[in-house]
Design an enzyme around this catalytic site. Structure first.
Site, short mmCIF file in Angstrom:
data_model
loop_
_atom_site.label_atom_id
_atom_site.label_comp_id
_atom_site.label_asym_id
_atom_site.label_seq_id
_atom_site.Cartn_x
_atom_site.Cartn_y
_atom_site.Cartn_z
N ARG B 128 0.82 -1.22 0.00
CA ARG B 128 0.00 0.00 0.00
C ARG B 128 0.85 1.27 0.00
NH1 ARG B 128 -2.54 -3.32 3.57
NH2 ARG B 128 -4.40 -4.33 2.76
N LYS B 150 1.50 11.27 -11.12
CA LYS B 150 0.53 10.44 -11.84
C LYS B 150 1.23 9.17 -12.31
CE LYS B 150 -2.43 12.15 -14.92
NZ LYS B 150 -2.98 13.14 -15.91
N GLU B 192 6.75 18.81 -25.63
CA GLU B 192 6.21 19.13 -24.30
C GLU B 192 6.93 20.33 -23.68
OE1 GLU B 192 3.54 17.49 -23.14
OE2 GLU B 192 3.59 15.45 -23.98
N LYS B 233 5.71 22.67 -14.55
CA LYS B 233 4.83 21.55 -14.20
C LYS B 233 4.65 21.47 -12.69
CE LYS B 233 3.20 17.02 -14.88
NZ LYS B 233 3.16 15.79 -15.65
N GLU B 243 -5.59 16.76 -9.99
CA GLU B 243 -6.18 17.05 -11.28
C GLU B 243 -7.67 17.27 -11.22
OE1 GLU B 243 -5.15 14.17 -14.28
OE2 GLU B 243 -4.71 15.81 -15.62
N ARG B 247 -4.93 21.91 -13.54
CA ARG B 247 -3.93 21.01 -14.12
C ARG B 247 -4.30 20.69 -15.57
NH1 ARG B 247 -1.00 16.21 -10.65
NH2 ARG B 247 0.11 15.18 -12.33
N ASN B 251 -2.97 19.92 -20.69
CA ASN B 251 -3.47 19.13 -21.82
C ASN B 251 -3.49 19.91 -23.12
OD1 ASN B 251 -3.83 16.77 -20.40
ND2 ASN B 251 -5.87 17.38 -19.68
N HIS B 254 -3.40 18.15 -26.37
CA HIS B 254 -3.58 16.72 -26.10
C HIS B 254 -4.93 16.15 -26.52
CE1 HIS B 254 0.21 17.12 -24.04
NE2 HIS B 254 0.22 15.85 -23.68
N HIS B 258 -4.46 13.03 -28.61
CA HIS B 258 -4.92 11.69 -28.24
C HIS B 258 -5.78 11.07 -29.33
CE1 HIS B 258 -4.30 12.53 -23.67
NE2 HIS B 258 -3.23 11.97 -24.21
N HIS B 273 3.88 9.96 -29.02
CA HIS B 273 3.05 10.90 -28.28
C HIS B 273 3.44 12.37 -28.53
CE1 HIS B 273 0.64 12.52 -25.01
NE2 HIS B 273 1.73 13.07 -24.50
N1 LIG Z 1 2.63 10.26 -15.64
C1 LIG Z 1 2.51 11.33 -16.37
O1 LIG Z 1 2.18 12.41 -15.85
C2 LIG Z 1 2.78 11.26 -17.85
C3 LIG Z 1 2.90 12.45 -18.59
C4 LIG Z 1 3.21 12.32 -19.94
C5 LIG Z 1 3.41 11.08 -20.52
N2 LIG Z 1 3.29 9.95 -19.75
C6 LIG Z 1 3.53 8.63 -20.33
O2 LIG Z 1 4.89 8.53 -20.72
C7 LIG Z 1 4.99 7.55 -21.74
C8 LIG Z 1 5.88 8.06 -22.82
O3 LIG Z 1 7.17 8.35 -22.29
P1 LIG Z 1 8.46 8.21 -23.19
O4 LIG Z 1 8.26 9.02 -24.41
O5 LIG Z 1 9.63 8.51 -22.35
O6 LIG Z 1 8.38 6.69 -23.66
P2 LIG Z 1 9.30 5.43 -23.35
O7 LIG Z 1 9.48 5.21 -21.91
O8 LIG Z 1 8.70 4.34 -24.13
O9 LIG Z 1 10.70 5.83 -23.97
C9 LIG Z 1 10.80 6.02 -25.36
C10 LIG Z 1 11.89 5.09 -25.95
O10 LIG Z 1 13.16 5.64 -25.61
C11 LIG Z 1 13.97 4.65 -24.98
N3 LIG Z 1 14.84 5.38 -24.06
C12 LIG Z 1 14.47 6.06 -22.93
N4 LIG Z 1 15.53 6.69 -22.43
C13 LIG Z 1 16.58 6.42 -23.23
C14 LIG Z 1 17.93 6.83 -23.23
N5 LIG Z 1 18.42 7.68 -22.31
N6 LIG Z 1 18.74 6.32 -24.19
C15 LIG Z 1 18.25 5.49 -25.14
N7 LIG Z 1 16.98 5.12 -25.22
C16 LIG Z 1 16.16 5.58 -24.27
C17 LIG Z 1 13.00 3.69 -24.36
O11 LIG Z 1 13.59 2.42 -24.20
C18 LIG Z 1 11.87 3.69 -25.38
O12 LIG Z 1 12.19 2.79 -26.42
C19 LIG Z 1 3.59 7.26 -22.20
O13 LIG Z 1 3.20 6.00 -21.70
C20 LIG Z 1 2.76 8.35 -21.57
O14 LIG Z 1 1.42 7.94 -21.27
C21 LIG Z 1 2.98 10.04 -18.43
ZN LIG Z 2 1.92 14.74 -23.15
#
Ligand SMILES: NC(=O)c1ccc[n+]([C@@H]2O[C@H](COP(=O)([O-])OP(=O)(O)OC[C@H]3O[C@@H](n4cnc5c(N)ncnc54)[C@H](O)[C@@H]3O)[C@@H](O)[C@H]2O)c1
Ligand SMILES: [Zn+2]
Ligand SMILES: NC(=O)c1ccc[n+]([C@@H]2O[C@H](COP(=O)([O-])OP(=O)(O)OC[C@H]3O[C@@H](n4cnc5c(N)ncnc54)[C@H](O)[C@@H]3O)[C@@H](O)[C@H]2O)c1
Ligand SMILES: [Zn+2]
Lengths: 372, 372
Positions: B128, B150, B192, B233, B243, B247, B251, B254, B258, B273
């Site tokens: 938990r 999040k 972003e 942020k 949210e 917040r 978006n 977005h 999306h 994305h």
């Molecule tokens: N929690 C939140 O508030 C929030 C906000 C925005 C996005 N997200 C989420 O984040 C995700 C997208 O994040 P992302 O774009 O980082 O995707 P990801 O984690 O899939 O990374 C993108 C690619 O880059 C590679 N990678 C990452 N760091 C690297 C590095 N230093 N060197 C080489 N390769 C590297 C990863 O292996 C992957 O193949 C989505 O699932 C989205 O929903 C969450």
């Molecule tokens: Zn985003």
């Protein structure tokens, strides 16, 4: 059941903006729609329940929600502890999403502790937290698991290790529902009722000794016993919502109890949780006497009462063979952190005088169990 | 890297007792052991990472933790969005339990947003709620997903619909790690960064127009851009942790984004994305101009900058065929609550003047998309 003369008792749980009421009494399933609609205006709902409970109460609850204008989708799972796992968690989560419910809508748990823990966890994670209503139908759930916001599932690594704290907006404990509970499950829940007396309410324990037959039979004594239990749990939860401190007192009887549940492989045909707690409480009192912390007379009195209601009080009362004391100690060590050969245990100085004992020597507990 | 002369920038996130720091700068993976040990005395750890990131940075992190006396177990999952689901959630949860970690121990997310969201959810539910450390290695994770608490996974019903709010104790954004990120992923994260300028910091957007090449090249401009993004942020999160209110400004771009991700089936070979957000921001500015809320010159300026860095700005820039406007509107309606034919959208009155527009007529958005 008219709003002018509610026959139910209200126990408030004070947690700041997360405060909520527990309503306890007869007829609350029929009244649920009205009580929920008043608190969550415009909300829709998913009702999570198990096959046993659905057979008895689902139609009545659907009817009540419908009269109050609450559209509800039932989600029925298999009864039993196996439903508290990742597989069912995913299924129920998807069912709630399929019903297109939003944060302001509600997940309603209609059932025992298994359903409450599972449905509460789902409510805690769908859209990062939806409204949640507990409608406990087992005695254990009415006096214990539905109060306090602990939700979760089991894994191969142990019980209740995965979950969230997610408080309900309302608990509706319909005491009529207990009439269809098996006597064995009722007794098991009663062990937790007695526990509140043993922790810090000696008068309540004495009252139970005198009135337990009426509690089992139903009527106002049953409602009173449930309300006193909920009040006791609510007070502990209000002091320690996230279990960092004296919420541990609620574990009276549970260290031994969990070890016995592990030793019997959580096979409910041999031992259910409340029975394990009953044996555990008897052992905790005897061990406290053994350590010269309490009088042996108190241990005997506790045992006599638990026996009178039909609960087991000793390890030998469990059907089938059990591992030796050394193995039980392994299970205890797995459950609790063992720091330098010492354990934290809930012990007692007498009826209603439980306390958190740190540094209980491992060897003393082992010696005590070997002496059984 | 000596403690006397840290080369990193600290951005505090103010959330009462859940407050924490974001450290941004080079060499933070090597320094992680020291920074974590100082904050979580005696804690052990599980490092959740993906195969790509593990290949580059896992050894260095293990080494750093070891020097600081932190015993750590690596948990490596497949890279990509597919790891953000129930199946991997269960696997990682069990791995953390198998390592016998307690509440006071830490789950460390070493990777992009996928790893941060997944590992954060695991940290939020094991016992938990355990300690949690974010070590974002993608630009998107450093400026967005690692900040704000999040966490979550995807289901067949949509992205990020299941999870918890669970704040980390520390975010360590090693800006050197971005050197191994693919240019396409870097650009996607940059969308972003630009978003924060477009929401309410016109000077920052202007600074990016002048300095984006240095941000891409690395060095102090990159650190500055990340720090400004995190500060933006963090401020929004501090105002609206769960949210419920503004917040939503985050978006920007977005809603359209999306819908385009859904339309391309989350196929990252077609659209990632950040690219979807880039197109979405361009559309949001053009739609705002179309609605006479902002000047077309601002929309043109936004487009020009996004194009300059190599980001797509129009639907026609997505490879492969796309559904008609009517279908995109269906996706938008699925994502957002449509109340009486109207949508809530993030629109703008100009560069750095975004606002939450309620009651945007469905028909106006459809007409705009049909005109594309
Ligand atoms: N929690 C939140 O508030 C929030 C906000 C925005 C996005 N997200 C989420 O984040 C995700 C997208 O994040 P992302 O774009 O980082 O995707 P990801 O984690 O899939 O990374 C993108 C690619 O880059 C590679 N990678 C990452 N760091 C690297 C590095 N230093 N060197 C080489 N390769 C590297 C990863 O292996 C992957 O193949 C989505 O699932 C989205 O929903 C969450
Ligand atoms: Zn985003
Ligand atoms: N969250 C907490 O704080 C907390 C506290 C204590 C126990 N628990 C959990 O609660 C669970 C045990 O709860 P339980 O004993 O209620 O188990 P349960 O939910 O399995 O119910 C016991 C049995 O009684 C049946 N049943 C329930 N209500 C009935 C009714 N009114 N009529 C007929 N049959 C009925 C059920 O179908 C089931 O077969 C365990 O998983 C335990 O870990 C949680
Ligand atoms: Zn119990």
């Amino acid at each position: 059941m008219s709003p002018e003369s509610p026959e139910f008792t209200t126990v408030p749980v004070s947690l700041g903006e997360r405060s909520y009421d527990i309503l306890i009494g007869p007829g609350l399933i029929a009244r649920a729609g009205e009580e929920i609609a008043r608190r969550l205006k415009g909300a829709r709902a998913a009702i999570v329940t198990d096959e046993n409970v659905a057979g008895h109460y689902l139609d009545a609850l659907m009817e009540s929600l419908k009269s109050a204008g609450i559209a509800a989708t039932p989600v029925i799972v298999a009864p039993g502890e196996k439903s508290k796992g990742f597989a069912t968690l995913e299924i129920v989560t998807n069912a709630v999403l399929a019903a297109r419910l939003e944060r302001g809508d509600a997940v309603i748990a209609l059932g025992g502790g298994v359903i409450g823990d599972l449905a509460g966890f789902v409510a805690g994670i769908v859209r990062r937290g939806m409204n949640f209503i507990q409608m406990p139908t087992s005695l254990l759930a009415q006096v214990d698991s539905s109060v306090g916001g602990k939700t979760g599932i089991n894994t191969a690594y142990g019980k209740n290790l995965v979950g969230v704290f997610h408080q309900p907006q309302l608990v509706l404990a319909d005491t009529d529902a207990l009439d269809t509970l098996s006597p064995r499950e009722f007794r098991a829940g009663y062990a937790e009722v007695a526990k509140y007396g043993l922790i810090d309410q000696p008068e309540f324990f004495a009252w139970l000794e005198a009135n337990w037959k009426q509690v089992f039979a139903g009527g106002s004594e049953r409602i009173d016993a449930i309300a006193i239990s909920c009040r006791a749990k609510a007070a502990v939860v209000a002091r320690d919502e996230r279990e960092n401190g004296d919420r541990a007192l609620l574990n009276l009887g549970h260290t031994f109890g969990h070890a016995l549940e592990t030793a019997t492989g959580y096979d409910s045909s041999r031992l259910v949780h409340g029975e394990a707690v009953s044996i555990g409480m008897a052992l905790a009192h005897r061990f406290s006497a053994h350590m010269n912390l309490a009088s042996p007379d108190d241990a005997a009195r506790v045992e006599a009462h638990l026996k009178a209601v039909g609960l087991p009080v000793s390890i030998s009362g469990i059907p089938g063979s059990l591992p030796p004391a050394e193995k039980l100690m392994d299970y205890i060590a797995q459950d609790k952190k063992v720091a330098r050969g010492a354990l934290t245990f809930i012990l007692t100085q007498g009826i209603g005088q439980a306390f958190i004992a740190k540094d209980v020597p491992f060897s003393a507990v082992l010696g005590f169990l070997q002496g059984k």
